[in-house]
Design a protein around this motif. Structure first.
Motif, mmCIF file in Angstrom:
data_model
loop_
_atom_site.group_PDB
_atom_site.id
_atom_site.type_symbol
_atom_site.label_atom_id
_atom_site.label_comp_id
_atom_site.label_asym_id
_atom_site.label_seq_id
_atom_site.Cartn_x
_atom_site.Cartn_y
_atom_site.Cartn_z
ATOM 1 N N SER A 1 16.223 47.766 27.166
ATOM 2 C CA SER A 1 16.581 47.323 25.820
ATOM 3 C C SER A 1 15.370 47.453 24.917
ATOM 4 O O SER A 1 14.221 47.373 25.385
ATOM 5 C CB SER A 1 17.079 45.869 25.827
ATOM 6 O OG SER A 1 16.054 44.988 26.244
ATOM 7 N N ASN A 2 15.621 47.677 23.634
ATOM 8 C CA ASN A 2 14.544 47.769 22.640
ATOM 9 C C ASN A 2 13.460 48.772 23.054
ATOM 10 O O ASN A 2 12.263 48.523 22.907
ATOM 11 C CB ASN A 2 13.920 46.400 22.392
ATOM 12 C CG ASN A 2 14.920 45.401 21.856
ATOM 13 O OD1 ASN A 2 15.772 45.733 21.022
ATOM 14 N ND2 ASN A 2 14.840 44.160 22.332
ATOM 15 N N GLY A 3 13.909 49.905 23.590
ATOM 16 C CA GLY A 3 12.983 50.994 23.875
ATOM 17 C C GLY A 3 12.186 50.865 25.151
ATOM 18 O O GLY A 3 11.212 51.607 25.332
ATOM 19 N N GLY A 4 12.591 49.953 26.042
ATOM 20 C CA GLY A 4 11.812 49.837 27.272
ATOM 21 C C GLY A 4 12.515 49.016 28.336
ATOM 22 O O GLY A 4 13.522 48.348 28.096
ATOM 23 N N TRP A 5 11.966 49.081 29.535
ATOM 24 C CA TRP A 5 12.483 48.336 30.686
ATOM 25 C C TRP A 5 11.787 46.989 30.798
ATOM 26 O O TRP A 5 10.567 46.892 30.619
ATOM 27 C CB TRP A 5 12.275 49.137 31.967
ATOM 28 C CG TRP A 5 13.181 50.329 32.077
ATOM 29 C CD1 TRP A 5 12.909 51.603 31.664
ATOM 30 C CD2 TRP A 5 14.504 50.343 32.622
ATOM 31 N NE1 TRP A 5 13.977 52.419 31.914
ATOM 32 C CE2 TRP A 5 14.977 51.678 32.515
ATOM 33 C CE3 TRP A 5 15.330 49.388 33.192
ATOM 34 C CZ2 TRP A 5 16.238 52.056 32.951
ATOM 35 C CZ3 TRP A 5 16.587 49.758 33.640
ATOM 36 C CH2 TRP A 5 17.031 51.078 33.517
ATOM 37 N N ARG A 6 12.585 45.943 31.092
ATOM 38 C CA ARG A 6 12.050 44.594 31.224
ATOM 39 C C ARG A 6 12.748 43.881 32.385
ATOM 40 O O ARG A 6 13.939 44.114 32.643
ATOM 41 C CB ARG A 6 12.281 43.765 29.957
ATOM 42 C CG ARG A 6 11.676 44.328 28.688
ATOM 43 C CD ARG A 6 10.156 44.179 28.648
ATOM 44 N NE ARG A 6 9.602 44.565 27.359
ATOM 45 C CZ ARG A 6 9.343 45.809 26.986
ATOM 46 N NH1 ARG A 6 9.619 46.810 27.818
ATOM 47 N NH2 ARG A 6 8.827 46.070 25.805
ATOM 48 N N PHE B 1 3.378 50.018 31.964
ATOM 49 C CA PHE B 1 3.658 51.297 31.308
ATOM 50 C C PHE B 1 5.162 51.497 31.142
ATOM 51 O O PHE B 1 5.949 51.162 32.025
ATOM 52 C CB PHE B 1 3.119 52.462 32.143
ATOM 53 C CG PHE B 1 1.642 52.442 32.384
ATOM 54 C CD1 PHE B 1 0.768 53.074 31.518
ATOM 55 C CD2 PHE B 1 1.126 51.790 33.497
ATOM 56 C CE1 PHE B 1 -0.597 53.067 31.749
ATOM 57 C CE2 PHE B 1 -0.233 51.775 33.737
ATOM 58 C CZ PHE B 1 -1.096 52.408 32.860
ATOM 59 N N GLN B 2 5.563 52.074 29.991
ATOM 60 C CA GLN B 2 6.899 52.630 29.798
ATOM 61 C C GLN B 2 6.760 54.147 29.836
ATOM 62 O O GLN B 2 5.873 54.720 29.186
ATOM 63 C CB GLN B 2 7.495 52.182 28.460
ATOM 64 C CG GLN B 2 7.677 50.676 28.321
ATOM 65 C CD GLN B 2 8.759 50.110 29.215
ATOM 66 O OE1 GLN B 2 9.663 50.834 29.665
ATOM 67 N NE2 GLN B 2 8.679 48.819 29.503
ATOM 68 N N LEU B 3 7.632 54.802 30.620
ATOM 69 C CA LEU B 3 7.518 56.236 30.865
ATOM 70 C C LEU B 3 8.790 56.960 30.441
ATOM 71 O O LEU B 3 9.869 56.361 30.369
ATOM 72 C CB LEU B 3 7.271 56.498 32.354
ATOM 73 C CG LEU B 3 6.094 55.769 32.999
ATOM 74 C CD1 LEU B 3 6.105 55.983 34.502
ATOM 75 C CD2 LEU B 3 4.772 56.244 32.406
ATOM 76 N N SER B 4 8.661 58.277 30.182
ATOM 77 C CA SER B 4 9.835 59.101 29.881
ATOM 78 C C SER B 4 9.629 60.505 30.422
ATOM 79 O O SER B 4 8.492 60.958 30.614
ATOM 80 C CB SER B 4 10.096 59.162 28.370
ATOM 81 O OG SER B 4 9.093 59.930 27.711
ATOM 82 N N TYR B 5 10.762 61.192 30.687
ATOM 83 C CA TYR B 5 10.733 62.577 31.142
ATOM 84 C C TYR B 5 11.965 63.278 30.584
ATOM 85 O O TYR B 5 13.100 62.803 30.747
ATOM 86 C CB TYR B 5 10.741 62.638 32.676
ATOM 87 C CG TYR B 5 10.780 64.028 33.241
ATOM 88 C CD1 TYR B 5 9.695 64.887 33.095
ATOM 89 C CD2 TYR B 5 11.907 64.493 33.923
ATOM 90 C CE1 TYR B 5 9.725 66.167 33.619
ATOM 91 C CE2 TYR B 5 11.944 65.772 34.460
ATOM 92 C CZ TYR B 5 10.847 66.612 34.293
ATOM 93 O OH TYR B 5 10.874 67.889 34.809
ATOM 94 N N ASP B 6 11.763 64.416 29.879
ATOM 95 C CA ASP B 6 12.861 65.119 29.216
ATOM 96 C C ASP B 6 13.262 66.401 29.934
ATOM 97 O O ASP B 6 13.927 67.272 29.361
ATOM 98 C CB ASP B 6 12.476 65.447 27.771
ATOM 99 C CG ASP B 6 11.261 66.352 27.661
ATOM 100 O OD1 ASP B 6 10.743 66.801 28.721
ATOM 101 O OD2 ASP B 6 10.812 66.604 26.525
ATOM 102 N N GLY B 7 12.888 66.508 31.184
ATOM 103 C CA GLY B 7 13.168 67.714 31.947
ATOM 104 C C GLY B 7 12.029 68.699 31.931
ATOM 105 O O GLY B 7 12.008 69.642 32.732
#
Length: 705
Positions: free
Chosen positions: A484-489, A413-419
């Protein structure tokens, strides 16, 4: 003449003690079954006539029922030994000798084997001719199995993926590591090419081996052909279990002044919904906290299934909880990450299969994080990784570890949190493990602690595999992850502790923290020690504690703490807000009921010199706090720790763990419908304790406020 329906066998008894040392492996027994001057098999050649060996002829006794010299098939002319299962009789042909292989020296057994269609043969190693200390069973076009029973029960465990050849001779080479108390088999073709390597099996006794038997197998008429038996032993004393460390560390009786921990803080327990189609009850279990914002934390929490029939490791995927107060986690709305269940499997022509999703862990750069006063370029992003195991779907949503094929996949999974809002940016189901670029390593599992920052990157403790067959390796180490390229690797993987069955190390579930000076401190669970009490499991319950340190940010590592047989079950590193370090795990409490269970969770502080442990603190004593529970045991385990910045703007050191009762009262084995299953205990759930030590806080992350 009639005989008891026992084995038709040939046994070789090795008696006495030899203390002779040679620079090269010593040929101890050689038997080609070619001497026809006596009843088969022929006379033994003792040490090829070496003058420095004790004299003494081999003698034999027994009966010839089921044993026959034949001229075809043979591995070497003119004869081989044919072993046939008798309808009403058997044989016990025994060879005696005045000397034996020394008990502390490695040795090997080689012989040629031919199995006709439906042929089979068992090989036993015993000290008195009764039940074996070990052995192998060969079934034509079937699996090779090793003996993992007890002195009272017959249990064979297959070396999966190995098919025994049929209708041709092949060589069996069995290697014994006397110090490590393990043995394994290699199968070779007639040209000497390796066909297969078995898993390593434990010796099931302490006594010296005195008998080696080739045993027929039922039904009557089953045959096998043996030729060119040879036994050699190593002149050097066995190295046994090789330990990657220096001197054994001390466990001091002095406590760490000022170190305290709360007790009994269940944060998440029952789940209202039921798992269908069997209407199973669910509880939260393994919990792994991390930072997501300046004053907001998150936690990956897995969902444990309390089934209507018993099966271990029955999991229902994972949720994420966001919170800013440890006492209010249960008030948060769970964020659904993944779920177990039956779904089409592309690997098997979209056949419906049961997907079991295990606990996830990963890394996250909190929203609002800074680097030296400037915004972190990847703030508010992260990732999670988890194992998925697929099974043939059983009736009514059931699954079994005894079925085949069982397959492994990976949720990524790639995750995000904007507050304000947590999102899954992407979700991949990988057919295999997660590959590391430009490396032979593939990441199998994320460790017990979430990733820690290193500049704009994250350092993730993890378990990885490389190679296959004879070149296969498994290790615990540290992987650098970049965005990079929108995600963690993953960018690389540094193995720190490499597993070795021969040296009795099985490393997994690593953890990683920094000390006050910023040095990396690494630990990993090692369940490799041999267990004579529970041989069928292959692992001892009395295990070691190992800790490593890197003075140069991961380029090199030194082994700083090693304590033998102090713990059982999972373990991990943790730290307080002021970076006081400790190790968490289940202690071995000799003389106390359940002393080898997971009823108690300890934390052992690491001393200031970082070369030993101090007097432990009790994090949880389940029997004392909750009562005996079902089956008089609890699983207080899978501990992990970190530092969280919460609503008060302060750093809080935390220890997270699960409490799970075995949830079955009586029964026979997993998947058996006769098993009586208990209700989940009220105390079963996900726990977070706060651990404190007076001192200046050393934050993991930098924030503006």
């Amino acid at each position: 003449m009639s005989y008891q329906p026992v084995f038709a066998l040939i046994s070789i008894l090795l008696l006495g003690i030899s203390t002779l040392l040679h620079a090269e492996p010593i040929l101890y027994i050689k038997q080609n079954f070619d001497d026809t001057t006596v009843f088969n098999p022929g006379l033994m050649q003792e040490n090829l006539g070496a003058a420095d060996q004790p004299p003494g002829a081999w003698k034999h006794q027994g009966h010839n029922a089921g044993l026959e010299l034949v001229t075809s098939p043979v591995a070497s002319t003119p004869h081989a030994l044919k072993i046939t299962r008798q309808e009403t009789g058997g044989t016990n042909l025994t060879f005696f000798k005045a000397t034996a292989i020394p008990s502390q020296h490695d040795f090997s057994i080689r012989f040629a084997l031919y199995l006709p269609e439906k042929g089979s043969l068992a090989v036993w190693f015993t000290n008195d001719g009764s039940l074996p200390f070990g052995g192998f069973r060969f079934v034509a076009d079937g699996e090779l199995s090793g003996y993992v029973g007890t002195q009272k029960a017959f249990i064979w465990k297959p070396s999966r993926g190995i098919t025994v050849p049929t209708k041709k001779f092949f060589t069996v080479s069995i290697q014994f590591n006397a110090g490590a108390k393990r043995y394994a088999a290699t199968l070779l073709d007639e040209s000497g090419e390796v066909l297969a390597l078995s898993r390593k099996y434990p010796f099931l006794g302490d006594d010296q081996f005195k008998a080696i038997k080739f045993i027929d197998c039922m039904p009557a008429g089953t045959t096998a052909y043996v030729d060119d038996l040879e036994i050699t032993w190593d002149s050097e004393v066995s190295k046994g279990r090789v330990l990657p460390r220096g001197p054994v560390s001390e466990v001091l009786s002095e406590p760490m002044p000022g170190l305290t921990v709360t007790r009994g803080s269940m944060r998440l327990g029952p789940i209202e919904e039921r798992k269908q189609p069997r209407n199973d009850k669910l509880r939260y279990a393994v919990i792994m906290p991390f930072q997501v914002g300046p004053r907001t934390a998150g936690a990956f929490v897995n969902r444990a299934i309390y089934e209507s029939y018993w099966n271990y490791d029955a999991e229902d995927g994972n949720d994420i909880f966001l919170f800013d107060d440890l006492n209010r986690i249960s008030e948060s709305k769970p964020f659904k990450l993944n779920r177990s269940g039956v779904q089409p499997d592309a690997k098997y022509n979209n056949t419906p299969r049961q997907f079991i999703r295990f606990p996830v862990n990963g890394g996250f750069v909190p929203y609002g994080a800074l680097i030296n006063g400037t915004p972190h370029p990847h703030a508010g992003t992260g990732y999670a990784l988890g194992q998925v195991v697929t099974f043939p779907a059983g009736p009514n949503g059931t699954f079994s570890y005894e079925t085949s094929p069982i397959n492994g996949e990976t949720d990524f999974f790639q995750l995000s949190y904007d507050g304000k809002e947590l999102k899954v940016v992407s979700h991949q189901i990988l057919d295999d493990l997660l590959p590391v670029p430009n490396s032979p390593w593939k990441i199998r599992n994320i460790g017990m602690t979430t990733a820690i920052p290193d500049g704009t990157d994250l350092l993730q403790p993890c378990q990885a595999d490389s190679g296959s067959g004879a070149s296969y390796r498994q290790a615990s180490g540290v992987s650098r992850w970049s965005y990079s390229n929108g995600g963690w690797r993953p960018m690389d993987f540094t193995p720190i502790a490499i597993s070795s069955e021969e040296e009795e190390h099985t490393f997994y579930e690593p953890s990683l923290v920094r000390d006050r000076s910023g040095r990396l401190i690494f630990a990993t669970r090692d369940d490799g020690r041999q267990n004579k009490e529970r041989p069928a499991w292959g692992n001892d319950i009395k295990q070691d504690i190992n800790v490593w340190r890197s003075p140069d940010n991961g380029k090199t590592w030194e082994h700083i703490v090693y304590v033998e047989q102090l713990r059982t079950g999972p373990m991990a590193l943790g730290r307080t807000a002021d970076a006081t370090l400790f190790v968490m795990g289940n202690p071995i409490l000799e003389g106390k009921p359940g002393h080898l269970m997971r009823n108690v969770l300890y934390m052992w502080p690491i001393n200031d010199m970082q070369n030993g442990l101090m007097k432990p603190l009790v994090v949880c004593d389940a029997v004392e706090q909750f009562g005996k529970g079902y089956n008089n045991s609890w699983n207080v385990d899978h501990p992990n720790g970190t530092v969280l910045r919460l609503a008060d703007g302060k750093e809080h050191g935390v220890i997270a763990y699960r409490v799970r009762d075995p949830h079955f009262v009586s029964g026979f084995k997993r998947d058996d419908p006769r098993t009586i299953v208990s209700e989940p205990s009220p105390q079963a759930g996900a726990y977070i304790e706060e651990v404190s030590h007076p001192g200046t806080a050393v934050p993991i992350w930098e924030f503006k406020d």
